[in-house]
Design a protein around this motif. Structure first.
Motif, PDB file in Angstrom:
ATOM      1  N   GLN A   1       0.905  -1.317  -0.065  1.00 38.67           N
ATOM      2  CA  GLN A   1       0.118  -0.038  -0.056  1.00 38.67           C
ATOM      3  C   GLN A   1       1.022   1.233   0.143  1.00 38.67           C
ATOM      4  OE1 GLN A   1      -0.478  -2.464   2.625  1.00 38.67           O
ATOM      5  NE2 GLN A   1      -1.543  -3.419   0.937  1.00 38.67           N
TER       6      GLN A   1
ATOM      7  N   VAL B   1       0.913   5.592   0.002  1.00 39.90           N
ATOM      8  CA  VAL B   1       0.094   6.926   0.027  1.00 39.90           C
ATOM      9  C   VAL B   1       1.212   8.023  -0.057  1.00 39.90           C
ATOM     10  CG1 VAL B   1      -1.107   8.226   1.861  1.00 39.90           C
ATOM     11  CG2 VAL B   1      -1.411   5.731   1.956  1.00 39.90           C
TER      12      VAL B   1
ATOM     13  N   CYS C   1       6.270   9.503  -0.006  1.00 40.08           N
ATOM     14  CA  CYS C   1       5.334   8.431  -0.326  1.00 40.08           C
ATOM     15  C   CYS C   1       5.666   7.170   0.920  1.00 40.08           C
ATOM     16  CB  CYS C   1       5.571   7.742  -1.778  1.00 40.08           C
ATOM     17  SG  CYS C   1       4.756   6.171  -2.149  1.00 40.08           S
TER      18      CYS C   1
ATOM     19  N   TYR D   1       2.341  10.398  -9.009  1.00 42.00           N
ATOM     20  CA  TYR D   1       2.093   8.933  -8.468  1.00 42.00           C
ATOM     21  C   TYR D   1       3.416   8.362  -8.016  1.00 42.00           C
ATOM     22  CZ  TYR D   1      -2.374   9.515 -10.850  1.00 42.00           C
ATOM     23  OH  TYR D   1      -3.652   9.704 -11.137  1.00 42.00           O
TER      24      TYR D   1
ATOM     25  N   TYR E   1       2.166  -1.705  -8.246  1.00 40.52           N
ATOM     26  CA  TYR E   1       1.609  -1.161  -7.044  1.00 40.52           C
ATOM     27  C   TYR E   1       1.255   0.389  -6.989  1.00 40.52           C
ATOM     28  CZ  TYR E   1       1.829  -5.814  -5.174  1.00 40.52           C
ATOM     29  OH  TYR E   1       1.656  -7.035  -4.830  1.00 40.52           O
ATOM     30  N   TRP E   2       0.301   1.064  -6.982  1.00 42.14           N
ATOM     31  CA  TRP E   2       0.365   2.469  -7.227  1.00 42.14           C
ATOM     32  C   TRP E   2      -0.118   3.007  -6.213  1.00 42.14           C
ATOM     33  CZ3 TRP E   2       2.175   5.023 -11.461  1.00 42.14           C
ATOM     34  CH2 TRP E   2       2.841   4.256 -12.465  1.00 42.14           C
ATOM     35  N   GLY E   3       0.122   4.334  -5.627  1.00 41.86           N
ATOM     36  CA  GLY E   3      -0.621   5.208  -4.927  1.00 41.86           C
ATOM     37  C   GLY E   3      -1.671   5.885  -5.409  1.00 41.86           C
ATOM     38  N   GLN E   4      -2.297   6.783  -4.783  1.00 39.97           N
ATOM     39  CA  GLN E   4      -3.635   7.488  -5.221  1.00 39.97           C
ATOM     40  C   GLN E   4      -3.457   8.541  -5.955  1.00 39.97           C
ATOM     41  OE1 GLN E   4      -2.474   7.800  -2.112  1.00 39.97           O
ATOM     42  NE2 GLN E   4      -2.896  10.003  -1.664  1.00 39.97           N
ATOM     43  N   GLY E   5      -2.149   9.243  -5.813  1.00 44.67           N
ATOM     44  CA  GLY E   5      -1.527  10.260  -6.382  1.00 44.67           C
ATOM     45  C   GLY E   5      -1.891  11.532  -5.598  1.00 44.67           C
ATOM     46  N   THR E   6      -0.916  12.673  -6.067  1.00 43.76           N
ATOM     47  CA  THR E   6      -1.069  14.041  -5.156  1.00 43.76           C
ATOM     48  C   THR E   6      -0.822  14.898  -6.248  1.00 43.76           C
ATOM     49  OG1 THR E   6      -0.126  15.204  -3.333  1.00 43.76           O
ATOM     50  CG2 THR E   6       1.414  13.971  -4.654  1.00 43.76           C
TER      51      THR E   6
END
Length: 121
Positions: free
Chosen positions: A3, A5, A22, A95, A110-115
């Motif tokens: 996960q 973030v 991240c 990301y 695997y990827w985060g939700q982005g900022t």
């Protein structure tokens, strides 16, 4: 599973700096190559920077070389993107991604939700 973030995005004036972070949780962080990618409206996702498992190897897109620095802290399970001398064309959603293989493309597992990063006066 890993996960991810991201944090640290925001609005900055041209020439300014931002540091993206991240945070990773899940499986052993040091087993993963980490990458930062970005996607601007109407454009394809592009690779910004990649760092290998122990930070011995890094890659930067030509557009960010000399301005951005990727780093990682395996003990803290963190990866960072220091962005200096920001330009309006750096505006995008950024990301964080993880993969067990060293890849320069965006086919990470695997990827985060982005900022969001917005560079504007």
């Amino acid at each position: 599973q890993v996960q991810l973030v991201e944090s640290g995005g925001g609005l900055v004036q041209p020439g300014g700096s931002l540091r993206l972070s991240c945070a990773a949780s899940g499986r052993t962080f040091s087993n993963y190559v980490m990458g930062w990618f970005r996607q601007a409206p109407g454009k394809e996702r592009e690779t910004v920077a990649v760092i290998s498992w122990s930070a011995g190897r890094t890659y930067y897109a030509d557009s960010v070389k000399g301005r951005f620095t990727i780093s990682r802290d395996n003990a803290k399970r963190m990866v960072y993107l220091q962005m200096n001398s920001l330009k309006p064309e750096d505006t995008a959603v950024y990301y964080c991604a993880a993969d067990t293989d060293y890849r320069l493309g965006s086919d990470y597992d695997y990827w985060g939700q982005g900022t969001q990063v917005t560079v504007s006066s």
